[in-house]
Design an enzyme around this catalytic site. Structure first.
Site, PDB file in Angstrom:
ATOM      1  N   HIS A  97       0.947  -0.943  -0.135  1.00 40.82           N
ATOM      2  CA  HIS A  97      -0.324  -0.055   0.271  1.00 40.82           C
ATOM      3  C   HIS A  97       0.689   1.121   0.103  1.00 40.82           C
ATOM      4  CE1 HIS A  97      -3.004  -2.526   1.013  1.00 40.82           C
ATOM      5  NE2 HIS A  97      -2.615  -2.801   1.865  1.00 40.82           N
ATOM      6  N   GLU A 114      -1.524  -0.297   8.298  1.00 37.50           N
ATOM      7  CA  GLU A 114      -2.580  -1.005   8.757  1.00 37.50           C
ATOM      8  C   GLU A 114      -2.037  -1.884  10.135  1.00 37.50           C
ATOM      9  OE1 GLU A 114      -3.980  -2.650   4.734  1.00 37.50           O
ATOM     10  OE2 GLU A 114      -2.705  -4.286   5.318  1.00 37.50           O
ATOM     11  N   ARG A 191      -1.161  -4.905  -6.049  1.00 35.47           N
ATOM     12  CA  ARG A 191      -0.658  -6.340  -6.129  1.00 35.47           C
ATOM     13  C   ARG A 191       0.987  -6.629  -6.612  1.00 35.47           C
ATOM     14  NH1 ARG A 191      -6.205  -6.759  -8.752  1.00 35.47           N
ATOM     15  NH2 ARG A 191      -7.767  -7.370  -6.764  1.00 35.47           N
TER      16      ARG A 191
END
Length: 313
Positions: A97, A114, A191
């Site tokens: 990310h 996260e 990805r």
């Protein structure tokens, strides 16, 4: 008079999803391939709805925009955090990310730092947590030549483990893992590798190699170090505290009164049941429930046997 905001949100079907969200939490799943429950969210891709009180039936993003007094008079343009539960019935893609600067410039939304609390994990379950490339050039070369065994750092996991995943970290959640994720409110994922699997229509999912190399951090990620304070009624573990969020685990064994020391709290009940009391009003809480303690909840008490993951900006 302050009161908690109880929430109902949406489920997301995923190619790697399963049935454990229904089996373990009793959620009414629309299929057998549910990968994510966006439990506390004001992100447009899955907005929670308030279930109780004067804001019943209203979306969290609307209440946040119109009633900042409930959120410490926050100046953040969007509700900053998002809580999910993920059921990895198969490997998620190997991904990364962006940080805020890259995310805002290229995707028009926040970056995504996260963290994960492992609720359950099958024996032998693993995650990808970092890579071994020593430079951006080597990273691209190893990706393009498919040297996954040499590139990816795999780590075994078990229930109760916690992992801090800052933006720029190559990562993947492995098969057989159920996690609670606390993250910035973003849905941007690049990805790197998807195990060459096909969707229901026989198509490969898109990869984002250029963006991934752009945002990837070189060097192994350092995990956080939990700190636990215990008393007879509750054990409070601080997993991580940084510029984006602070995340705790509350293990409740009895009755405890707590005072607010943050603008507001995002709370998820992972196990057990208890009674939450705020301003002489009582609210039964149980496994699978999610709620916010807003700014006007200056103090509250909890009585019962329960396990909660709690966060705040």
């Amino acid at each position: 008079m302050g009161q908690p905001l109880f929430l109902q949100s949406v489920m997301q079907e995923k190619i790697w999803g399963g049935t454990r969200l229904k089996e373990l939490f009793g959620y009414a799943a629309p299929s057998d391939s549910i990968g994510e429950y966006w439990a506390i969210s004001a992100h447009p891709n899955g907005v929670s709805v308030i279930e109780n009180g004067p804001f019943a039936g209203q979306a969290l993003d609307k209440v946040y925009a119109e009633h900042r007094e409930l959120f410490g008079d926050s100046k953040d343009p969007v509700f900053p955090l998002l809580t999910k539960i993920l059921d990895a019935n198969d490997w998620l893609s190997v991904q990364v990310h962006p940080d805020d600067a890259y995310g805002l410039e290229h995707e028009g939304e926040l970056g995504k730092t996260e963290c994960w609390y492992v609720i359950a994990a099958d024996e032998g379950a693993e995650i990808v947590y970092g890579h071994r490339a020593r430079s951006k050039e080597e990273l691209r070369q190893m990706i393009e030549s498919g040297q996954w065994e040499d590139l990816l750092v795999r780590i075994p996991v078990k229930a109760g483990d916690f992992f801090y995943v800052p933006s720029g970290t190559m990562h993947a959640i492995g098969k057989g893992i159920l996690i609670l994720e606390t993250q910035q409110s973003s849905d941007t994922t690049y990805r790197v590798y998807d195990f060459d699997r096909q969707d229901a229509a026989g198509n490969l999912r898109d990869l984002h190699i250029d963006q991934s190399v752009d945002v990837m951090t070189i060097g192994q990620v350092a995990n956080s170090h939990p700190d636990t304070i215990e008393c007879s009624e509750v054990a409070v573990t601080t997993f991580v505290s940084n510029e984006f969020f602070t995340v705790y685990k509350w293990d409740l064994h009895g009755e405890i009164t707590m005072k607010r020391n943050a603008p507001y709290y995002l709370c998820s009940v992972l196990d057990g049941e208890a009674v939450l009391s705020v301003d002489e009003q009582q609210y039964p809480i149980e496994k699978g429930m999610h709620f916010i303690l807003p700014t006007d909840c200056d103090s509250w008490s909890l009585k019962g046997e329960a396990e909660l993951i709690v966060s705040h900006p």
